[in-house]
Design a protein around this motif. Structure first.
Motif, PDB file in Angstrom:
ATOM      1  N   ASP A  46       0.466 -39.195  -7.051  1.00 15.50           N
ATOM      2  CA  ASP A  46       1.363 -38.722  -7.876  1.00 15.50           C
ATOM      3  C   ASP A  46       0.785 -39.681  -9.781  1.00 15.50           C
ATOM      4  OD1 ASP A  46       0.522 -41.239  -6.793  1.00 15.50           O
ATOM      5  OD2 ASP A  46       2.384 -41.484  -6.291  1.00 15.50           O
ATOM      6  N   SER A  47      -0.222 -39.851  -9.674  1.00 17.13           N
ATOM      7  CA  SER A  47      -0.613 -40.495 -10.794  1.00 17.13           C
ATOM      8  C   SER A  47      -0.484 -39.935 -11.974  1.00 17.13           C
ATOM      9  CB  SER A  47      -2.071 -40.994 -10.721  1.00 17.13           C
ATOM     10  OG  SER A  47      -2.819 -39.911 -10.474  1.00 17.13           O
ATOM     11  N   SER A  48       0.362 -40.701 -12.234  1.00 17.18           N
ATOM     12  CA  SER A  48       0.877 -40.497 -14.742  1.00 17.18           C
ATOM     13  C   SER A  48      -0.655 -39.094 -14.697  1.00 17.18           C
ATOM     14  CB  SER A  48       0.986 -41.498 -15.027  1.00 17.18           C
ATOM     15  OG  SER A  48       0.818 -40.715 -16.333  1.00 17.18           O
ATOM     16  N   VAL A  49      -1.552 -39.402 -14.938  1.00 14.64           N
ATOM     17  CA  VAL A  49      -3.083 -38.537 -15.485  1.00 14.64           C
ATOM     18  C   VAL A  49      -3.314 -37.487 -14.652  1.00 14.64           C
ATOM     19  CG1 VAL A  49      -5.101 -40.086 -13.899  1.00 14.64           C
ATOM     20  CG2 VAL A  49      -5.499 -39.133 -16.073  1.00 14.64           C
ATOM     21  N   ARG A  50      -3.013 -37.877 -12.842  1.00 15.12           N
ATOM     22  CA  ARG A  50      -3.542 -36.333 -11.984  1.00 15.12           C
ATOM     23  C   ARG A  50      -2.301 -35.117 -12.105  1.00 15.12           C
ATOM     24  NH1 ARG A  50      -5.177 -36.204  -6.124  1.00 15.12           N
ATOM     25  NH2 ARG A  50      -4.927 -34.420  -5.367  1.00 15.12           N
ATOM     26  N   GLN A  51      -1.088 -35.926 -12.613  1.00  9.07           N
ATOM     27  CA  GLN A  51      -0.051 -34.663 -13.071  1.00  9.07           C
ATOM     28  C   GLN A  51       0.107 -34.590 -13.873  1.00  9.07           C
ATOM     29  OE1 GLN A  51       3.113 -38.296 -12.147  1.00  9.07           O
ATOM     30  NE2 GLN A  51       4.191 -36.898 -10.840  1.00  9.07           N
ATOM     31  N   GLY A  52      -0.107 -35.223 -15.500  1.00  6.91           N
ATOM     32  CA  GLY A  52      -0.837 -34.275 -16.346  1.00  6.91           C
ATOM     33  C   GLY A  52      -1.556 -33.754 -16.883  1.00  6.91           C
ATOM     34  N   TYR A  53      -2.968 -33.996 -16.161  1.00  5.48           N
ATOM     35  CA  TYR A  53      -4.459 -33.234 -15.905  1.00  5.48           C
ATOM     36  C   TYR A  53      -3.970 -31.647 -15.050  1.00  5.48           C
ATOM     37  CZ  TYR A  53      -9.152 -32.166 -13.223  1.00  5.48           C
ATOM     38  OH  TYR A  53      -9.706 -31.024 -13.836  1.00  5.48           O
ATOM     39  N   GLU A  54      -2.873 -31.849 -14.145  1.00  7.13           N
ATOM     40  CA  GLU A  54      -2.810 -30.208 -13.472  1.00  7.13           C
ATOM     41  C   GLU A  54      -1.437 -29.308 -14.284  1.00  7.13           C
ATOM     42  OE1 GLU A  54      -0.780 -32.063  -9.627  1.00  7.13           O
ATOM     43  OE2 GLU A  54      -2.374 -32.038  -8.810  1.00  7.13           O
ATOM     44  N   LEU A  55      -0.649 -30.960 -14.573  1.00  5.51           N
ATOM     45  CA  LEU A  55       0.347 -29.970 -15.744  1.00  5.51           C
ATOM     46  C   LEU A  55      -0.787 -29.310 -17.024  1.00  5.51           C
ATOM     47  CD1 LEU A  55       3.243 -29.242 -16.845  1.00  5.51           C
ATOM     48  CD2 LEU A  55       3.265 -31.092 -18.462  1.00  5.51           C
ATOM     49  N   VAL A  56      -1.781 -29.382 -17.392  1.00  6.47           N
ATOM     50  CA  VAL A  56      -2.799 -28.964 -18.652  1.00  6.47           C
ATOM     51  C   VAL A  56      -3.198 -27.676 -18.102  1.00  6.47           C
ATOM     52  CG1 VAL A  56      -4.590 -29.332 -19.904  1.00  6.47           C
ATOM     53  CG2 VAL A  56      -3.142 -31.093 -20.409  1.00  6.47           C
ATOM     54  N   GLN A  57      -3.678 -27.471 -17.267  1.00  2.00           N
ATOM     55  CA  GLN A  57      -4.378 -26.896 -16.335  1.00  2.00           C
ATOM     56  C   GLN A  57      -3.032 -25.537 -16.317  1.00  2.00           C
ATOM     57  OE1 GLN A  57      -6.183 -28.251 -12.824  1.00  2.00           O
ATOM     58  NE2 GLN A  57      -7.936 -27.654 -13.197  1.00  2.00           N
ATOM     59  N   ARG A  58      -2.225 -25.890 -15.891  1.00  2.00           N
ATOM     60  CA  ARG A  58      -1.044 -24.929 -15.340  1.00  2.00           C
ATOM     61  C   ARG A  58      -0.839 -23.935 -16.946  1.00  2.00           C
ATOM     62  NH1 ARG A  58       2.413 -27.538 -12.660  1.00  2.00           N
ATOM     63  NH2 ARG A  58       4.195 -28.274 -14.241  1.00  2.00           N
ATOM     64  N   GLU A  59      -0.380 -24.841 -17.972  1.00  2.00           N
ATOM     65  CA  GLU A  59       0.156 -24.397 -18.879  1.00  2.00           C
ATOM     66  C   GLU A  59      -1.026 -23.854 -19.886  1.00  2.00           C
ATOM     67  OE1 GLU A  59       3.106 -23.545 -20.027  1.00  2.00           O
ATOM     68  OE2 GLU A  59       3.703 -24.459 -17.729  1.00  2.00           O
TER      69      GLU A  59
END
Length: 717
Positions: free
Chosen positions: A417-430
């Motif tokens: 639930d950390s901000s950096v991990r959510q952003g990381y996974e979003l970047v990978q998805r997009e």
């Protein structure tokens, strides 16, 4: 006769203290107790004033291989390309409904830019660019904030401004700071919270073990008081030291755990010996002197061994790794100083009151444990079955270590639930699996087209950006390449190596992933040197202390068995995932890359701690009796309970870190806990005593020329 107290200083000072230099030191501490208390009170208050800010003050990064190609790229990027380096911050903006060209998104980009522009630690700000940093559907964009400060300062900058950026996430927009600086910011916070949680669990457990071991509330409280004093002083000292050279925040994390365990070990050994020495009519001052001349000497040698073992890590050219070692050495030094000055003063002041608040069985408790004496006699009668059994267990556990894999931490080291991990996974998805691990290539402008051609021809590279000329006219260009694989995929190493081989010599490959790979390579390269230095220095210290080459060699050598077995367990748990569900983590498929170097030094230091306690006690009885059987049996009888209690404390302290959510503290706690358990039970209480039994007089033999060279250190009183 009456026990000497603080008020007896004048009367007792005229009496010669037994036991040489350390015995005299102990007597002086007991005689001048008020001065000692005053010194430590002033020191604790002075350094303690800075201690609360230790986690906010210390550095957050430093995970790099100094002098590596990737660090050169980062330096060039910071100097010539507006800070677009591995330390830059990517702010991910996403909306399910609005696109990046919408007025709401543009206004949000402006607000983010204003916040970052107001902080001098950030360099050039680059808004999301269609076709490069805007997703195909237009709903996700990445704003780049260049690094205009050191990597440590950039981590702090993300920590400082992260909440402001997240507060802008309104009207259906999500905002996530990502990148290496954001990763370390989020990890350090999660790690700090985990360490405090583990400490809250470890202190009550430690106190309970101390009460059971000592059977006295006062005696049990002394090690905790001593360790707390040392930790407060070391925390404040690290804050002050950080003003001269950046100290990793991890240094305090390790120091808290390691100093707590070792401080209790040292105090346990001294308090146990003092309680035996102060029996009958022996004055407290004399008992302190005897304690320091025997157990104090072992503690001093043990502390030096720990410091020497950890100093070997300083050869690794990685700031974070070095400062972790410095932090632990700093804390151990304070704890050792308190053990050799403050504790003797407290013991001299307490005298027989050290047994205050005793449980009923204390009156029957002897320093020479009947239970461990019987155990020593059993080992003396039947050495081979126990030796073979312990060796088989250690070898069986060590075998998996031969296939242990190591790598730098993946995104899984931070909570889901950390901000950096959510952003990381979003970047990978997009943007694709390799988007968070974009490589940066800096080259002369004349080689730009060739660099683009070679890089684009690699089928493992999904996208290559057009060359970006340096704004300062330096003649350099930056080209960024997005791999098709996850940044933690083993194939990344092959991609970076292939590019460095194929590209022109004046083209440098860097980026956050390359920095991790270069650091891992440096750790691998320096591991044999670190191991060699630790083994040689450990042997030399034992040789100086014991004046017996054979047992010094055996004492240092058997420590490798528990270390190898601990890494074998690490392979089974953290690489293969056995017990991952029970421990609450997802295995990365490897052990974090700094583990072998750092854990080896820590495990060896702990193992030598117990080795010194056991062998110093055995040598004391050999010097008195000249009989190796007496040395073997009485060595265990007098040190077995202390080793068992100290090991129980260490295992309890280390295993509480298995409760941590971040993976590195979990690795640290489990690996060190297993190592201590195996070392104390199978080596110090079985294998090493058996080796004393089998070698007999040869264990303590030394050639005449060596005895002339070495200092004359005696443990007998």
């Amino acid at each position: 006769m009456r026990s000497t107290t603080v008020g007896d200083a004048g009367a007792s000072a005229s009496t010669t203290a037994p036991g040489g230099l350390l015995g005299r030191l102990g007597a002086v501490m007991a005689d001048r107790a008020r001065w000692v208390f005053g010194f430590w009170l002033i020191l604790s208050v002075a350094l303690g004033a800075a201690a609360p800010s230790v986690f906010d003050s210390l550095a957050g990064a430093g995970w790099q291989a100094d002098g590596s190609e990737s660090v050169q790229v980062r330096d060039l990027a910071q100097e010539h390309f507006g800070g677009n380096s591995a330390a830059a911050v990517q702010v991910v903006i996403h909306s399910d409904t609005a696109t990046m060209d919408s007025p709401q998104a543009q206004a949000l980009v402006g607000d983010i830019t204003a916040i970052l522009h107001a902080d001098s630690r950030f360099g050039a700000i680059v808004a999301p660019v269609p076709g490069q940093s805007v997703s195909r559907d237009g709903h996700t964009g990445i704003l780049l904030a260049g690094a205009n400060a050191s990597t440590d300062d950039m981590v702090t900058a993300v920590t400082d401004l992260g909440p402001q950026l997240k507060d802008l996430a309104t009207d259906g927009f999500e905002i996530y700071p990502t990148g290496a600086s954001a990763l370390w910011s989020d990890f350090n916070k999660a790690n700090h919270d985990a360490m405090l949680k583990a400490e809250m669990f470890s202190w009550p457990v430690t106190l309970a073990i101390m009460v059971l071991a000592f059977g006295s509330l006062v005696a049990a409280g002394l090690p905790l008081l001593l360790t707390l004093t040392g930790l407060i002083a070391s925390a404040g000292g690290l804050v002050l030291l950080n003003h001269f050279t950046p100290i990793s925040v991890w240094a305090m994390n390790f120091a808290m755990m390691f100093a707590l365990a070792l401080g209790i070990d040292y105090a346990l050994f001294l308090v146990s010996r003092f309680r035996d020495a102060v029996r009958g009519d022996t004055p407290a001052r004399t008992a302190v002197a005897v304690t320091m001349a025997t157990a104090g000497k072992a503690v001093l040698l043990s502390g030096l061994t720990v410091l020497v073992s950890l100093s070997a890590v300083l050869v690794v050219p990685a700031p974070a790794v070095r400062t972790m070692a410095v932090g632990i050495m700093f804390a151990v030094s304070f704890v050792l100083l308190a053990t050799l000055t403050l504790l003797p003063a407290v013991l001299g002041a307490l005298g027989k009151r050290v047994n205050a608040g005793s449980l009923p069985y204390v009156a029957r408790q002897q320093h020479r444990s009947p239970a461990f004496a019987k155990w020593g006699e059993l080992l003396h009668r039947r050495p081979w079955p126990f030796a073979i059994g312990s060796l088989l267990v250690l070898i069986a556990l060590a075998i998996p270590a031969t296939s242990l894999k190591v790598a730098m931490p993946s995104i899984q080291v931070v909570p889901a639930d950390s901000s950096v991990r959510q952003g990381y996974e979003l970047v990978q998805r997009e943007f694709g699996m390799g988007a968070p691990g974009m490589l940066q290539i800096v080259a002369p402008e004349s080689a730009a087209s060739e660099v683009v051609r070679i890089t684009g021809s690699d089928t493992r590279i999904g996208m290559v950006t057009p060359p970006q000329p340096a704004a300062d006219g330096s003649g350099l260009v930056m080209i960024q390449a997005t791999p098709t694989v996850d940044p933690s995929d083993p194939a990344m190493g092959d991609i970076v190596d292939s590019l460095r081989t194929a590209l022109p010599d004046d083209a440098l490959v860097g980026g956050a992933v390359a920095e991790n790979l270069d650091l891992q390579q440096a750790l691998n390269d320096y591991l044999p040197l670190v191991v060699g230095i630790i083994l040689v220095l450990g042997f030399l210290l034992l040789l100086v202390a014991l004046r017996a080459p054979l047992i010094a060699l055996l004492g240092a050598g058997v420590s490798l068995l528990s270390t190898a077995a601990a890494f074998g367990v690490a392979k089974l748990v953290f690489q293969d995932g056995h017990g991952a569900g029970l421990l609450g983590f997802t295995p990365q498929g490897f052990l974090d890359g700094w583990g072998p170097v750092f854990f080896f030094a820590m495990i060896f230091a702990i193992a030598m701690d117990y080795t010194v306690f056991l062998l110093a006690t055995a040598k004391e009885h050999y010097e008195r009796s000249g009989d190796p059987a007496v040395a073997h049996i009485d060595g265990i009888a007098h040190s077995g309970r202390v080793i068992a209690a100290a090991a129980a404390v260490m295992v309890a302290v280390f295993f509480t870190f298995a409760l941590a959510d971040p993976l590195p503290p979990k690795e640290m706690g489990i690996i060190l806990g297993v190592a201590v358990l195996l070392d104390a039970v199978l080596i110090r209480l079985i294998l090493l005593p058996v080796l004393l039994r089998l070698t007999g007089h040869a264990a303590w033999w030394s050639p005449r020329w060596l005895r002339k060279v070495l200092p004359d250190i005696s443990f007998a009183h």
